[in-house]
Write a protein that holds these residues in place. Structure first.
Motif, PDB file in Angstrom:
ATOM      1  N   TYR A  35      25.852 -31.232 -69.968  1.00 50.96           N
ATOM      2  CA  TYR A  35      26.596 -31.834 -69.109  1.00 50.96           C
ATOM      3  C   TYR A  35      26.264 -31.488 -67.824  1.00 50.96           C
ATOM      4  N   THR A  36      26.286 -32.526 -66.862  1.00 52.31           N
ATOM      5  CA  THR A  36      25.830 -32.430 -65.632  1.00 52.31           C
ATOM      6  C   THR A  36      27.002 -32.665 -64.694  1.00 52.31           C
ATOM      7  N   ASP A  39      28.546 -34.045 -57.964  1.00 52.13           N
ATOM      8  CA  ASP A  39      27.991 -33.895 -56.845  1.00 52.13           C
ATOM      9  C   ASP A  39      28.412 -34.786 -55.546  1.00 52.13           C
ATOM     10  N   ASP A  52      30.357 -36.417 -62.866  1.00 51.46           N
ATOM     11  CA  ASP A  52      29.957 -35.543 -63.987  1.00 51.46           C
ATOM     12  C   ASP A  52      29.880 -36.615 -65.177  1.00 51.46           C
ATOM     13  N   GLN A  55      24.161 -35.604 -70.167  1.00 49.93           N
ATOM     14  CA  GLN A  55      22.736 -35.982 -69.706  1.00 49.93           C
ATOM     15  C   GLN A  55      22.009 -35.633 -71.174  1.00 49.93           C
ATOM     16  N   LYS A 148      14.703 -24.318 -63.592  1.00 51.72           N
ATOM     17  CA  LYS A 148      15.700 -24.070 -64.617  1.00 51.72           C
ATOM     18  C   LYS A 148      15.259 -22.707 -65.024  1.00 51.72           C
ATOM     19  N   GLN A 166      20.025 -25.827 -65.318  1.00 52.56           N
ATOM     20  CA  GLN A 166      18.919 -26.440 -64.469  1.00 52.56           C
ATOM     21  C   GLN A 166      19.694 -26.781 -63.176  1.00 52.56           C
ATOM     22  N   GLN A 168      18.954 -29.621 -60.521  1.00 54.15           N
ATOM     23  CA  GLN A 168      17.920 -31.016 -60.461  1.00 54.15           C
ATOM     24  C   GLN A 168      18.334 -31.694 -59.089  1.00 54.15           C
ATOM     25  N   GLN A 197      22.083 -31.672 -58.216  1.00 54.20           N
ATOM     26  CA  GLN A 197      23.076 -31.637 -59.601  1.00 54.20           C
ATOM     27  C   GLN A 197      22.643 -30.532 -60.281  1.00 54.20           C
ATOM     28  N   ASN A 199      23.019 -28.740 -64.069  1.00 59.33           N
ATOM     29  CA  ASN A 199      23.143 -29.107 -65.666  1.00 59.33           C
ATOM     30  C   ASN A 199      23.214 -28.153 -66.369  1.00 59.33           C
TER      31      ASN A 199
END
Length: 209
Positions: A35-36, A39, A52, A55, A148, A166, A168, A197, A199
């Protein structure tokens, strides 16, 4: 006697797992889903969101040294990218579909603990993001990076579980074209801003014998 026998079996299994993992020259395949989080992106005269979304990623890892590996990862997410004026007026309502595709080459460093079953790790990746503004019909390729950290749990010589967090970023990756194309009411939004973002993901890692 049974307790000693069970302990000996556990020790053998742990030793085999550690030996198998520590040997350089092995490939592994990682498949993660997560899940991201959303932003916010600010411009001179408007703001927007990368919403959101789920991913998914798949990667190939190659051990160059014991507990050190290089990897190539492809990650994909379908999302929405609404854009608003600072007065709250929507500039692309119903036309904000977007996709972010990351292609990153990187390096991971593992730290064996708990009898070589748990492997905390950190990593970094550099590459590109392909940003697809689906409703506008435009595609952009931008520089991207990721940092990450996570935990790999060895389930045997071949299978392991991975939990990962993570951060990114698509550098200079969000601009007017990503949201609304080259025309329409937001055409004056010409500046670019970076996407950042966070994650969370989990999945499996399969080592090729």
């Amino acid at each position: 006697m049974m307790i000693r026998f069970a302990a000996a079996c556990c020790a053998i299994i742990l030793l085999q797992t550690a030996t198998a993992y520590a040997q350089p020259g092995k490939f592994s395949i990682d498949a993660l889903a997560g899940y991201t989080f959303r932003d916010r992106v600010d411009y001179a005269n408007a703001y927007g969101y990368i919403e959101d979304a789920g991913q998914y990623s798949i990667g190939v890892e190659y051990a160059v040294q014991p507990y050190r590996a290089i990897e190539l990862v492809f990650a994909q997410m379908d999302t929405h990218a609404p854009l608003y004026t600072y007065q709250g007026i929507s500039l692309n309502k119903g036309q904000d579909r977007a996709a972010l595709n990351y292609i990153l080459a990187g390096f991971n460093n593992y730290f064996p603990v708990a009898g070589h079953v748990l492997y905390p790790y950190v990593g970094v990746g550099l590459g590109m993001a392909i940003v697809d503004a689906k409703d506008a019909g435009d595609t952009y390729t931008k520089f991207a990076y990721a940092v990450k950290g996570g935990l790999k749990v060895a389930m045997g010589n071949v299978l392991a579980l991975k939990l990962q967090a993570q951060l990114q970023s698509v550098v200079q990756g969000a601009g007017a074209g990503i949201y609304i194309g080259t025309g329409g009411p937001g055409a004056g939004v010409t500046t670019y801003s970076s996407v950042l973002q966070f994650n969370l993901a989990g999945g499996v890692c399969i080592t090729i014998p």
